[in-house]
Design an enzyme around this catalytic site. Structure first.
Site, PDB file in Angstrom:
ATOM      1  CD  GLU A  51      -3.031  -0.701  -0.070  1.00  0.00           C
ATOM      2  OE1 GLU A  51      -3.094   0.467  -0.519  1.00  0.00           O
ATOM      3  OE2 GLU A  51      -3.711  -1.633  -0.533  1.00  0.00           O
ATOM      4  CE1 TYR A 134      -7.114   3.167  -0.450  1.00  0.00           C
ATOM      5  CE2 TYR A 134      -4.727   3.294  -0.179  1.00  0.00           C
ATOM      6  CZ  TYR A 134      -5.844   2.676  -0.717  1.00  0.00           C
ATOM      7  OH  TYR A 134      -5.700   1.559  -1.494  1.00  0.00           O
ATOM      8  CG  ASP A 152      -8.371   3.019  -4.951  1.00  0.00           C
ATOM      9  OD1 ASP A 152      -9.584   3.020  -5.295  1.00  0.00           O
ATOM     10  OD2 ASP A 152      -7.562   2.163  -5.358  1.00  0.00           O
TER      11      ASP A 152
END
Length: 355
Positions: A51, A134, A152
């Site tokens: 990520e 996020y 996203d």
């Protein structure tokens, strides 16, 4: 700050089940992913690493680089034990170098303060260096199957089209979250997040979406109206300013070039680069006062690069180290092909060597 939803969602509507069924058949095979039909949970370290690497970077770029990172540092304790400059060197070329510094800082905190175990909830994850809303939601959902709303760019596009959300991004984020709260399932949260991402990447693309192949097209307001490519609505972008500077490629008789470690804070912080001026809208004063030595400097060309917030043009000068030259404490001689450099400095070195 948004937090993981603790309330029970209503019974998941058909849309969620249909999308998960599609994901079970068509999930992308990615190096950091544990597929929907595999046994076991994903490794939180692997999810976190992927990520962070995927922020502002494409899947195609990250794939091989992710494998390199995982081979060199197979777990969070190994990464925490590594010197930060090794992490930065391995990161060279991926851009947004604050991510690499935070990658190491986060690994150190997890190893030292959490016994090498990542927190399993959004609040705990968000408290770690380099992890924002996020990323915290993505790790909580994918690694721990917590009901965390993951948004996203792909998810924004899918939801904006599903509901014809007219509010421009980024202001539309709260409305997108409200819509997702109503369809996000209590179980398989990570799979649902990844199904939305895969749908946006492979079918609900920015241009020419493949609506005939979409498993949830019958629920899509934009598809029914034929307005798919009008969404998401985005606010007009401001023109990027231009900055200029100069760099100096000093070489020695061994074919090495002088590089210096940039300050920890700021753009390209902690990375190797050529000595040079500050980057400003206008350069004033004696340009060569920033040169590392007195030499017969020759301009070999210009290196251009675009960062997130500005365009940069660097005048590139090449010279030979004078007899008796001594490098500074933050400087080192390295053969150009062996230096791990950010992209803009690679461009500058290439132009310096054209002479």
């Amino acid at each position: 700050m948004p937090k993981a939803s603790q309330k029970k969602s209503p019974i998941a509507p058909p849309l969620s089940g249909e999308l998960l069924a599609w994901y079970d058949r068509h999930a992308r095979d990615l190096p950091w992913r544990v597929g929907p039909n595999a046994r076991g949970r994903p490794d939180p370290y692997a999810v976190w690493l992927s990520e962070i690497m995927l922020q502002q970077t494409t899947v195609a770029t990250v794939g091989p680089r992710y494998a390199e990172f995982l081979t060199r540092w197979p777990d969070v304790n190994a990464m925490a034990a590594a010197p930060q400059e090794d992490i930065l060197g391995q990161w060279a070329g991926l851009g947004y170098y604050a991510r690499a510094r935070n990658l190491h800082k986060c690994a150190v905190v997890v190893a030292n303060d959490h016994g090498g175990v990542f927190p399993d909830n959004e609040d705990g994850l968000r408290a770690l260096p380099g992890i924002g809303d996020y990323t915290a939601a993505a790790i909580a959902a994918i690694a721990f199957d917590q009901r965390a709303i993951v948004i996203d760019g792909n998810v924004e596009r899918v939801v904006s089209r599903l509901y014809e959300i007219e509010t421009p991004l980024p202001a539309a984020k709260s409305e997108i979250r409200e819509r997702l709260e109503k369809i996000w399932p209590d179980k398989r949260s990570g799979d649902f997040a990844q199904s939305l991402m895969d749908l946006g990447a492979s079918i609900c693309r920015p241009k020419a979406p493949s609506c005939l192949l979409c498993p949830i097209s019958k629920h899509c307001a934009a598809q029914k109206a034929g307005t798919q490519e009008n969404f998401p609505v985005k606010a007009a972008k401001k023109a990027k300013p231009n900055r200029i500077g100069a760099v100096f490629a000093l070489t020695n008789t061994r074919g090495e070039m002088l590089f210096e470690r940039r300050p920890e804070k700021g753009l390209l912080g902690g990375m190797l680069g050529l000595p040079g001026t500050e980057w400003k809208e206008e350069l004033k004063g004696d340009l060569f006062a920033s040169a590392p030595a007195k030499s017969k400097w020759k301009k070999t060309g210009e290196a251009t690069h675009t960062f997130t917030h500005f365009h940069l043009t660097l005048d590139v000068y090449a010279g030979v180290a004078p007899k008796g030259f001594r490098k500074g404490a933050s400087q080192q001689w390295i053969k150009p092909d062996e230096a791990r450099l950010p992209t803009v400095m690679k461009k500058a070195v290439g132009i310096a060597r054209q002479d």
